[in-house]
Structure formats: C-alpha cells, structure tokens
Scaffold this motif. Structure first.
Motif, PDB file in Angstrom:
ATOM      1  N   CYS A 123     -10.698  10.425   3.801  1.00 34.89           N
ATOM      2  CA  CYS A 123      -9.997   9.689   4.048  1.00 34.89           C
ATOM      3  C   CYS A 123      -8.876  10.140   3.626  1.00 34.89           C
ATOM      4  CB  CYS A 123     -10.012   8.986   1.973  1.00 34.89           C
ATOM      5  SG  CYS A 123     -11.677   9.207   1.803  1.00 34.89           S
ATOM      6  N   SER A 124      -8.237  10.419   5.584  1.00 29.70           N
ATOM      7  CA  SER A 124      -6.839  10.475   6.555  1.00 29.70           C
ATOM      8  C   SER A 124      -6.501   9.468   6.772  1.00 29.70           C
ATOM      9  CB  SER A 124      -7.137  11.680   6.443  1.00 29.70           C
ATOM     10  OG  SER A 124      -8.235  11.742   7.512  1.00 29.70           O
ATOM     11  N   GLY A 125      -7.450   8.763   7.360  1.00 26.59           N
ATOM     12  CA  GLY A 125      -7.201   7.578   7.791  1.00 26.59           C
ATOM     13  C   GLY A 125      -6.048   6.089   7.996  1.00 26.59           C
ATOM     14  N   THR A 126      -5.417   6.016   8.841  1.00 25.31           N
ATOM     15  CA  THR A 126      -4.473   4.884   8.585  1.00 25.31           C
ATOM     16  C   THR A 126      -4.238   3.619   8.116  1.00 25.31           C
ATOM     17  OG1 THR A 126      -2.645   6.430   9.795  1.00 25.31           O
ATOM     18  CG2 THR A 126      -1.868   4.501   9.299  1.00 25.31           C
ATOM     19  N   LEU A 127      -4.721   2.459   7.495  1.00 29.76           N
ATOM     20  CA  LEU A 127      -4.437   1.619   7.310  1.00 29.76           C
ATOM     21  C   LEU A 127      -3.355   0.909   7.378  1.00 29.76           C
ATOM     22  CD1 LEU A 127      -6.709  -1.014   6.974  1.00 29.76           C
ATOM     23  CD2 LEU A 127      -6.975  -0.661   4.357  1.00 29.76           C
ATOM     24  N   ASN A 128      -3.061   0.181   8.303  1.00 32.46           N
ATOM     25  CA  ASN A 128      -1.925  -1.083   7.640  1.00 32.46           C
ATOM     26  C   ASN A 128      -2.348  -2.363   7.341  1.00 32.46           C
ATOM     27  OD1 ASN A 128      -0.616  -0.324  10.374  1.00 32.46           O
ATOM     28  ND2 ASN A 128      -1.854  -0.824  12.049  1.00 32.46           N
ATOM     29  N   CYS A 129      -1.439  -2.535   5.731  1.00 38.16           N
ATOM     30  CA  CYS A 129      -1.125  -3.997   5.034  1.00 38.16           C
ATOM     31  C   CYS A 129      -1.444  -5.244   5.134  1.00 38.16           C
ATOM     32  CB  CYS A 129      -0.368  -3.523   3.420  1.00 38.16           C
ATOM     33  SG  CYS A 129      -0.821  -1.367   2.709  1.00 38.16           S
ATOM     34  N   CYS A 177      -3.354   2.261  -8.604  1.00 38.91           N
ATOM     35  CA  CYS A 177      -2.651   1.658  -7.946  1.00 38.91           C
ATOM     36  C   CYS A 177      -1.188   2.529  -7.681  1.00 38.91           C
ATOM     37  CB  CYS A 177      -2.102   0.628  -7.680  1.00 38.91           C
ATOM     38  SG  CYS A 177      -3.510  -0.623  -7.372  1.00 38.91           S
ATOM     39  N   CYS A 178      -0.092   2.546  -6.511  1.00 41.87           N
ATOM     40  CA  CYS A 178       1.003   3.371  -6.656  1.00 41.87           C
ATOM     41  C   CYS A 178       1.699   2.673  -5.549  1.00 41.87           C
ATOM     42  CB  CYS A 178       0.849   5.121  -5.965  1.00 41.87           C
ATOM     43  SG  CYS A 178       0.301   4.816  -4.887  1.00 41.87           S
ATOM     44  N   GLN A 179       3.057   3.034  -5.600  1.00 36.69           N
ATOM     45  CA  GLN A 179       4.310   2.175  -4.690  1.00 36.69           C
ATOM     46  C   GLN A 179       4.195   3.559  -3.197  1.00 36.69           C
ATOM     47  OE1 GLN A 179       6.717   0.207  -7.863  1.00 36.69           O
ATOM     48  NE2 GLN A 179       6.780  -0.823  -6.050  1.00 36.69           N
ATOM     49  N   GLY A 180       4.333   2.831  -2.453  1.00 38.61           N
ATOM     50  CA  GLY A 180       4.979   4.195  -1.466  1.00 38.61           C
ATOM     51  C   GLY A 180       4.080   4.248  -0.228  1.00 38.61           C
ATOM     52  N   ASP A 181       4.762   4.393   0.966  1.00 38.34           N
ATOM     53  CA  ASP A 181       3.345   4.940   2.215  1.00 38.34           C
ATOM     54  C   ASP A 181       2.890   6.083   2.005  1.00 38.34           C
ATOM     55  OD1 ASP A 181       4.706   2.447   3.450  1.00 38.34           O
ATOM     56  OD2 ASP A 181       5.892   3.589   4.403  1.00 38.34           O
ATOM     57  N   PHE A 182       1.786   5.448   2.061  1.00 33.56           N
ATOM     58  CA  PHE A 182       0.802   7.019   2.162  1.00 33.56           C
ATOM     59  C   PHE A 182       0.742   7.753   0.352  1.00 33.56           C
ATOM     60  CE2 PHE A 182       1.794   6.692   6.825  1.00 33.56           C
ATOM     61  CZ  PHE A 182       0.738   5.778   6.626  1.00 33.56           C
ATOM     62  N   CYS A 183       0.811   7.209  -0.484  1.00 35.02           N
ATOM     63  CA  CYS A 183       0.934   7.670  -1.862  1.00 35.02           C
ATOM     64  C   CYS A 183      -0.484   7.277  -2.548  1.00 35.02           C
ATOM     65  CB  CYS A 183       1.578   6.475  -3.209  1.00 35.02           C
ATOM     66  SG  CYS A 183       1.301   4.803  -3.160  1.00 35.02           S
ATOM     67  N   ASN A 184      -1.811   6.403  -1.809  1.00 29.41           N
ATOM     68  CA  ASN A 184      -2.895   7.588  -2.821  1.00 29.41           C
ATOM     69  C   ASN A 184      -3.135   8.520  -1.300  1.00 29.41           C
ATOM     70  OD1 ASN A 184      -2.810   5.474   0.540  1.00 29.41           O
ATOM     71  ND2 ASN A 184      -4.748   5.004  -0.269  1.00 29.41           N
ATOM     72  N   SER A 185      -2.899   9.555  -1.738  1.00 28.05           N
ATOM     73  CA  SER A 185      -3.327  10.553  -0.602  1.00 28.05           C
ATOM     74  C   SER A 185      -4.732  10.953  -0.819  1.00 28.05           C
ATOM     75  CB  SER A 185      -2.988  11.947  -1.297  1.00 28.05           C
ATOM     76  OG  SER A 185      -4.336  12.136  -2.662  1.00 28.05           O
ATOM     77  N   ALA A 186      -4.384  11.371   0.911  1.00 22.69           N
ATOM     78  CA  ALA A 186      -5.960  11.726   1.549  1.00 22.69           C
ATOM     79  C   ALA A 186      -6.838  12.747   0.801  1.00 22.69           C
ATOM     80  CB  ALA A 186      -5.464  11.876   2.822  1.00 22.69           C
ATOM     81  N   ILE A 187      -8.096  12.485   1.053  1.00 19.82           N
ATOM     82  CA  ILE A 187      -8.659  13.238  -0.446  1.00 19.82           C
ATOM     83  C   ILE A 187     -10.101  13.413   0.864  1.00 19.82           C
ATOM     84  CG2 ILE A 187      -7.790  13.290  -2.289  1.00 19.82           C
ATOM     85  CD1 ILE A 187     -10.300  12.446  -3.012  1.00 19.82           C
ATOM     86  N   SER A 188     -11.273  14.437   0.640  1.00 17.72           N
ATOM     87  CA  SER A 188     -12.630  14.202   1.433  1.00 17.72           C
ATOM     88  C   SER A 188     -14.003  13.267   0.797  1.00 17.72           C
ATOM     89  CB  SER A 188     -13.022  15.658   1.435  1.00 17.72           C
ATOM     90  OG  SER A 188     -12.746  16.325   2.474  1.00 17.72           O
ATOM     91  N   THR A 189     -14.351  12.747   0.902  1.00 10.97           N
ATOM     92  CA  THR A 189     -15.273  12.059  -0.034  1.00 10.97           C
ATOM     93  C   THR A 189     -16.601  11.593   1.262  1.00 10.97           C
ATOM     94  OG1 THR A 189     -15.592   9.732  -0.787  1.00 10.97           O
ATOM     95  CG2 THR A 189     -13.974   9.358   1.216  1.00 10.97           C
ATOM     96  N   ARG A 190     -17.939  11.066   0.546  1.00 13.67           N
ATOM     97  CA  ARG A 190     -18.880  10.138   1.331  1.00 13.67           C
ATOM     98  C   ARG A 190     -19.045   9.084   1.719  1.00 13.67           C
ATOM     99  NH1 ARG A 190     -23.593  12.891  -0.263  1.00 13.67           N
ATOM    100  NH2 ARG A 190     -24.131  11.049   1.955  1.00 13.67           N
ATOM    101  N   ALA A 191     -17.314   9.041   2.805  1.00 16.21           N
ATOM    102  CA  ALA A 191     -17.099   7.901   3.041  1.00 16.21           C
ATOM    103  C   ALA A 191     -17.719   7.045   4.014  1.00 16.21           C
ATOM    104  CB  ALA A 191     -15.693   7.985   4.311  1.00 16.21           C
ATOM    105  N   GLY A 192     -19.279   7.879   4.632  1.00 17.20           N
ATOM    106  CA  GLY A 192     -20.303   7.396   5.423  1.00 17.20           C
ATOM    107  C   GLY A 192     -20.927   6.041   4.766  1.00 17.20           C
ATOM    108  N   LEU A 193     -20.885   6.208   3.931  1.00 10.90           N
ATOM    109  CA  LEU A 193     -22.217   5.183   2.506  1.00 10.90           C
ATOM    110  C   LEU A 193     -20.492   3.779   2.641  1.00 10.90           C
ATOM    111  CD1 LEU A 193     -23.317   6.942  -0.031  1.00 10.90           C
ATOM    112  CD2 LEU A 193     -24.703   6.048   2.245  1.00 10.90           C
ATOM    113  N   LEU A 194     -19.423   3.694   3.420  1.00 13.13           N
ATOM    114  CA  LEU A 194     -19.155   2.484   3.162  1.00 13.13           C
ATOM    115  C   LEU A 194     -19.250   0.823   3.572  1.00 13.13           C
ATOM    116  CD1 LEU A 194     -15.127   3.965   4.155  1.00 13.13           C
ATOM    117  CD2 LEU A 194     -16.181   3.187   2.116  1.00 13.13           C
TER     118      LEU A 194
END
Length: 207
Positions: A123-129, A177-194
């Motif tokens: 979960c380290s990818g960047t998303l533009n809101c 939820c949180c405020q500030g860029d990239f405040c939802n810290s990156a962690i590993s996950t089984r994101a392949g099921l997204l």
C-alpha cells in the motif's frame, strides 16, 4: 374543549409531517415513484444517487428517493484508485417535492492532495485525490472471509464520526481518516484482491 385540545396536540405532529416520493432504481436506472408519509417531523424529501466507477468506466448508478433527515443530504466521494464511489443528493422541504433524481456527479479533477493507495502487494502507491476529497483514509473489507486493507482518498463527510455515518447501508462506517498528505501510512496487504471488491458501495439504500 379540553378533549379537542388533546386531540389537536396528538394529531398535529402527524398532520405536519411531509409526504415524499419513494423509489429505488432498477437495473436500467429508472425509478418508479410511490408516495410515502415521513415518520416524524424533521424529515425532508430526498433524492440520492450513488455512482461507482472502476477506473474510468461507470459500473453502477443507483437512484433512490425517500424521506431523509438533513444529515443524510450529503455529497462526497471515496476513492481507492482502482474504484471510486460518488454520492450526490438533492433535498427539499415541501410535500412531494422530490420529483427529480439527484444530479449526476460533476467531472472532478485532482485537487493537489496525495494519499497512499494499495497496489500489487503493498500500500505504498500514490493516489491523487479529486474534487472534495480532502482526507486520506484506510479501511478493511471482508472478501470471502478474508480481511483486505484498502487505502485512498475521501471527502470529509464520508469519514467516521461525520453525518454520513448515519446513512443506511453504512457508508462511512469503518473508515479511518486523517489530514495531511500521505498520512494513511503505507503497510503491506493482500491488495491483489482489490479488483474483487471494486466498486465498494453499490448497496446504499434509504430505509
């Protein structure tokens, strides 16, 4: 005279409640109206639309009309990158005034805020809101009994503790939820099921 006064006190609240159109759209998106008496004072007539996208493609467009409290008349979006769900609403305060469907979502553009999203095995990818998405968020969904972490952008009104948590269907419940860029810290996950859970919100209905 006293009896008439008592009857007036008992019947007045019911007489003053709104009558609204009620419907939920079928697969074609059309909505067949029926009339409904709102349960108590404080309700408005409402039209709600929940539009879900997978990438740039619209995959779901649900229209609902009913009685609603003011806190349910909200607009906002949840954006996971792979999927995005947008809520629009239109509320009014006279009998049977919700004749029209809620408006379609306006075209949104990046607003400069950036959050982590889940991509591949991390979960380290960047998303533009986009649009009104001014929060980063994290949530966990259950897919076939397996807990999947998802991250992305959200409008303030979609977050836990906001008025949107009162929406039937649970939009907002379970979001951190949180405020500030990239405040939802990156962690590993089984994101392949997204892709199996996109879009997330296609079942929102007024009770």
């Amino acid at each position: 005279m006293l009896l008439l006064l008592i009857f007036g006190i008992v019947l007045l609240p019911k007489a003053s409640t709104l009558k609204c159109y009620e419907c939920s759209s079928d697969a074609s998106g059309s909505c067949k109206d029926t009339e409904k008496q709102c349960p108590s004072n404080g309700y408005q007539c409402a039209a709600l639309r929940v539009t879900s996208y997978a990438g740039a493609s619209k995959v779901s467009d649900i229209n609902v009309k009913s009685c609603a409290v003011a806190e349910q008349c909200v607009e906002g979006s949840l954006n996971f990158g792979v999927s995005r769900t947008v809520i629009t609403s239109k509320c009014c305060t006279s009998d049977l005034c919700n004749t029209q469907l809620a408006p379609a979502p306006a075209k949104s553009t990046p607003n400069g805020k950036k959050c982590f999203r889940c991509d591949g095995q991390t979960c380290s990818g960047t998303l533009n809101c986009e649009g009104s998405e001014d929060r980063c968020m994290t949530t966990t969904v259950d897919v076939a009994g397996e807990k999947i972490t998802m991250k992305g952008c959200a409008s303030k009104v979609m977050c836990v503790g906001s008025e949107t948590a009162q929406l039937p269907g649970g939009i907002g419940v379970g979001l951190s939820c949180c405020q500030g860029d990239f405040c939802n810290s990156a962690i590993s996950t089984r994101a392949g099921l997204l892709l199996r859970v996109a879009p997330l919100v296609t079942w929102v209905m007024f009770s």
